[in-house]
Design a protein around this motif. Structure first.
Motif: not given
Length: 221
Positions: A133-135, A153-154, A174-176
């Motif tokens: 997890v990212i956040g 978050h993502a 979220t941007k890639l």
């Protein structure tokens, strides 16, 4: 240690008996009886000892043990008239007679497996297999302490063949590679992920024996 006899596997860790690769329908007391008989093999175990082991301090008739043995034999595909596993010792009890061998340890090959790391803010964060997890929540693998970032978050999911990025319904997205993602998106080496003010780079390595080699991918992000 899993034990193999005939087409059956006895697994004391999961408390299961597998027959032909499938879990056998076995009541827990029948499993406990099998466990006792295997532990005492090839010696016979008396009905009195079985009673005390399975129903301590409680009176049960011999029929209860006989019914349990019948359940056990049915699960193992054993025949009371020509027993391969459970032998009846008349007027005494039961014994386990099948030849048992230890199952060889199952090894997971390391060659070819993927290892992933996040490079961000001068740090290198190792990603574990499965969910990362990212956040903003402190338990996140990649913790970003910023109000524009959602608590969860993502996430990046790492598997044997690679990694994928998923937005978890965050408020700011979220941007890639500079584009907001709408669905689960496969990742490749050197992809840039942006979450709030944080811009991070994914590095992907392929394990080969005891070494790791970066995967160079010429796909356009």
């Amino acid at each position: 240690m899993r034990l193999v006899f005939g087409d059956c596997v006895f697994d004391p860790g999961t408390r299961e008996v597998l027959r032909g690769g499938r879990a056998a329908a076995l009541p827990q007391k029948a499993f406990s009886l099998l466990e006792l008989l295997i532990a005492r093999r090839p010696n016979a175990v008396s009905k009195e000892e079985i009673h005390e082991h399975l129903w301590p301090g409680t009176y049960v008739s011999d029929a209860s043990v006989a019914n349990l043995v019948a359940d056990l034999r049915g699960a193992l595909g054993d025949d009371a008239r020509k027993p391969r596993a459970i032998r009846t010792v008349h007027r005494f009890g039961y014994a386990f007679r099948a030849e048992v061998k230890e199952e060889e340890a199952r090894r997971t090959p390391t060659s070819g497996r993927v290892s992933c790391r996040i490079l961000w803010d001068g740090r290198e964060i190792h990603l574990r297999d499965g969910e990362n997890v990212i956040g903003r929540e402190p338990e996140a693998v990649v913790w970003i302490d910023d109000a524009s970032v959602s608590r969860r978050h993502a996430r990046i999911v790492v598997g044997a063949d690679g990694a994928a990025l998923e937005d978890l319904g965050s408020k700011n997205g979220t941007k890639l590679q500079g584009q907001k993602i709408r669905e689960v998106s496969p990742l490749k080496d050197r992809d840039v992920i942006q979450i709030g003010p944080a811009s991070m780079v994914l590095r992907v390595y392929r394990a080969a024996g005891t070494t790791e080699t970066a995967i160079e991918d010429d796909r356009v992000g």
